[in-house]
Design a protein around this motif. Structure first.
Motif, short mmCIF file in Angstrom:
data_model
loop_
_atom_site.label_atom_id
_atom_site.label_comp_id
_atom_site.label_asym_id
_atom_site.label_seq_id
_atom_site.Cartn_x
_atom_site.Cartn_y
_atom_site.Cartn_z
N PRO A 196 0.80 -1.13 0.05
CA PRO A 196 0.12 0.28 -0.06
C PRO A 196 0.84 1.24 -0.10
O PRO A 196 0.83 1.97 0.99
N PRO A 197 1.55 1.45 -0.94
CA PRO A 197 2.45 2.92 -1.07
C PRO A 197 1.56 3.93 -0.98
O PRO A 197 0.52 4.23 -1.61
N ARG A 201 -2.10 -1.18 -4.12
CA ARG A 201 -2.93 -0.31 -3.64
C ARG A 201 -2.54 0.96 -3.23
O ARG A 201 -1.44 1.22 -2.33
N PHE A 202 -2.87 1.97 -4.13
CA PHE A 202 -2.05 3.30 -3.76
C PHE A 202 -3.02 3.79 -2.55
O PHE A 202 -4.36 3.96 -2.42
N ASP A 203 -2.29 4.26 -1.49
CA ASP A 203 -2.71 4.72 -0.20
C ASP A 203 -3.02 6.17 -0.38
O ASP A 203 -2.04 7.11 0.13
N PHE A 231 -5.44 -1.09 -7.01
CA PHE A 231 -6.62 -0.05 -6.22
C PHE A 231 -6.12 0.86 -5.95
O PHE A 231 -5.09 1.26 -5.68
N TYR A 232 -7.33 1.93 -5.60
CA TYR A 232 -6.99 3.14 -5.07
C TYR A 232 -7.85 3.44 -3.76
O TYR A 232 -9.01 3.25 -3.93
N ALA A 233 -7.10 3.87 -2.44
CA ALA A 233 -7.87 4.06 -1.42
C ALA A 233 -8.97 4.92 -1.61
O ALA A 233 -9.90 5.00 -0.99
N GLU A 273 -9.78 -0.14 4.21
CA GLU A 273 -9.12 -0.43 2.83
C GLU A 273 -8.84 -1.93 2.78
O GLU A 273 -9.44 -2.65 1.75
N ASP A 274 -8.02 -2.38 3.69
CA ASP A 274 -7.93 -3.89 3.78
C ASP A 274 -9.18 -4.73 3.83
O ASP A 274 -9.18 -5.65 3.06
#
Ligand code: ATP
Ligand code: MG
Length: 564
Positions: free
Chosen positions: A43-44, A75-77, A108-110, A229-230
């Motif tokens: 999740p960066p 997933r982009f945080d 995915f995007y948060a 998100e998770d």
């Protein structure tokens, strides 16, 4: 925590299987039926380039999903609109893929979950588990108490559910100023864990978000957003670094209060630190902005882009991570271990060719003028599969300056007046004379060769102690070669007392006129070679052209590191 090793009998053979502590947790969850399919994520936050530490996280998460037949998400945080930039999103995707974190279509995007997060906050309010607080940031800090003193309840803590719902809706609608109100989880102001003392979960912020534009005037805080998100993605094991250990009770509180059916589980491991390298975004950004380095991919940095440009391979980085292992305690890993891995990876894969980095001319006075012959040379002595090539040889060659001395010290077996050495893959030569310029710098070495001693002829007449490499002058390819040292001084440490970086003035050496044997012609970006006795080199992606080849030294030939 140390790896445990156990022996598993497999069809009569003994195979040693070692599992790290995360694998042990996952296997237990599978055994107990708590987890049907392992789902992990990387999740960066898109606020910079990824570095070697992130590579560890990517490979760990990807590796676990793969090992247990599960799924790996990227997933982009991107829940914090101030710091994020679209330009980083592309570099991160590329780097994750390059290192081997294959997320397939699971990108995915948060920020796409903002609606669900808002609904989750409403759910908490309705359960009486969240309230709108109007204390200022400073007051909230004061009320929070300390490690030794419990906190005090906020005067807004007992608001009615209706009032909270109304205020939170109006926060969302943009009726209030930034910082004037927050939504807080109602947990326990006396908890020994400060993270549980009614943490802020939503704030008012009139900010433009790169994905959702001006839609939102409220944004969720990390500790609230991340477990949601998770959970939305069905992540089973949410792996993060140690600094989040104290946040785990809050993570668990969120997924429990929101009653997710198969709540994700947070597991912490130690960050990867390397000796004498800079990984902090803040510092790298400074180096980039001040022009001290040539961008985020400067080969002296350890961003993934920089490692790739320098000539590291995904295989070498994966080998490195396997050697480092996964642990629960912070420690620094020696950079030499990473160098060991790239040497190991390239050793049998790359051609070993001759390159003269600091040239002096050698004239073989008894070799016929105008004659040229071709030596048969294996491309890699240890790997016959790489085949062989013909290397031209004639009267005028270049050798490296370090291979000749006028007055040699004891135990110097290379070239000096009167001494005989082997020219690698060619003949024995004896130094007869040399020429210097007005400053005494050697410009030419004159030798005679012995035609009987041709490499491969089976000559056994006598032995010489030194072997040096060379490049035929007429057919040599001129190239630029860049040598690197650590960007910070090893001896003095990374940071000065005032917090500034302690830069090594010799971190980059540019050798503008090197001579390389003609087989290097046509080298393309990222092609790499072993230059015999000098180490491994990679064709620079930014500056190398067909007419002007530029090589980065990935690593020198010799290793100071030996694996245990
Ligand atoms: P940095 O401040 O070094 O840029 P970060 O933690 O702010 O790192 P994120 O984008 O938030 O960067 O990190 C994405 C993931 O990478 C997180 O799960 C984080 O724990 C992990 N990570 C970051 N640095 C390291 C490291 N040195 N070793 C292992 N994992 C790391
Ligand atoms: Mg971060």
């Amino acid at each position: 925590m140390a790896d445990i090793a156990m022996e598993v009998g497999q069809e009569g053979e003994k195979e040693v299987v070692s599992r790290n502590f995360i694998e042990q947790i996952i296997e237990k969850d599978i055994e107990e039926g708590k987890c049907k399919k392992v789902v992990t994520r990387f999740p960066p936050e898109p606020n910079g380039y990824l570095h070697i530490g992130h590579a560890k996280s990517i490979l760990l998460n990807y590796g676990l999903a793969k090992k247990y037949g599960g799924q790996f998400n990227l997933r982009f945080d991107d829940t914090n609109p101030t710091k994020e930039k679209i330009e980083f999103v592309d570099s991160i995707k590329e780097d994750v893929q390059w290192i081997g974190g294959d997320f397939e279509d699971r990108l995915f995007y948060a920020s796409n979950y903002f609606d669900a997060m808002y609904e989750a906050a409403v759910t908490l309010i309705k359960k009486g588990k969240a309230y709108v607080c109007e204390l200022s940031a400073e007051e909230i800090r004061e009320y929070r108490g300390t490690l030794t003193q419990p906190g005090k309840n906020s005067p807004y803590r007992e608001r009615s559910i209706e009032e909270n719902l109304d205020l939170f809706t109006r926060m969302k609608n943009g009726e209030f100023e930034d910082g004037s109100k927050v939504l807080r989880a109602k947990i326990d102001m006396a908890s020994p864990n400060i993270n549980m003392r009614d943490p802020v979960i939503y704030r008012v912020a009139h900010m433009n978000h790169h994905n959702t534009g001006d839609k939102w005037c409220v944004y969720p805080m990390y500790d609230f957003a991340h477990p949601i998100e998770d959970a939305i993605e069905g992540v089973t094991h949410s792996i993060c670094t140690l600094e989040f250990e104290d946040h785990r009770p809050l993570y668990d509180w969120v997924v429990t209060e929101l009653a997710y059916e198969n709540p994700p589980k947070q597991i912490e491991f130690a960050k990867l630190y390397l000796t004498n390298v800079i990984t902090g975004k803040r510092y790298i950004k400074k180096l980039v902005e001040e022009g001290i380095v040539d961008g985020w991919d400067d080969p002296r940095l350890v961003s993934i882009a920089a490692l790739r440009r320098r000539g590291f391979t995904p295989e070498s980085i994966r080998m490195f991570m396997d050697l480092v292992g996964v642990s629960k305690s912070n420690s620094s890993v020696d950079y030499a271990m990473l160098e060991y891995c790239i040497r190991e990876d390239l050793k049998l894969k790359k051609n070993r060719i001759m390159a003269v980095l600091d040239p002096i001319k050698m004239v073989i006075t008894n070799y016929p003028e105008g004659q040229i012959e071709y030596m048969d040379v294996p491309n890699n002595q240890e790997n016959p599969e790489l085949g062989a090539r013909k290397v031209p040889f004639s009267r005028e060659l270049y050798i490296d300056r370090a291979d000749f001395m006028i007055e040699p010290p004891r135990k110097y077996f290379r070239l000096y007046p009167g001494n005989e050495v082997r020219l690698m893959n060619a003949y024995f030569v004896t130094c007869q004379d040399y020429i210097t310029d007005e400053k005494g710098k050697v410009t030419e070495v004159h030798c005679t060769y012995d035609p009987e001693t041709r490499s491969g002829s089976g000559f056994t007449g006598r032995k010489v102690k030194g072997t040096i490499h060379w490049v035929n002058a007429e057919t040599a390819v001129e190239a630029e070669v860049r040598l690197y040292e650590n960007i910070v001084d090893e001896e003095k440490g990374v940071y000065n007392e005032d917090g500034s970086l302690n830069l090594n003035p010799n971190s980059l050496t540019v050798l503008e006129k090197c001579y390389i044997e003609p087989s290097v012609k046509g080298a393309k970006a990222y092609d790499s070679f072993q230059f015999l006795r000098h180490g491994y080199f990679c064709t620079d992606v930014k500056d190398s052209t067909e007419e002007h080849l530029v090589f980065n030294r990935i690593v020198s030939q010799k290793s100071s590191y030996k694996p245990a």
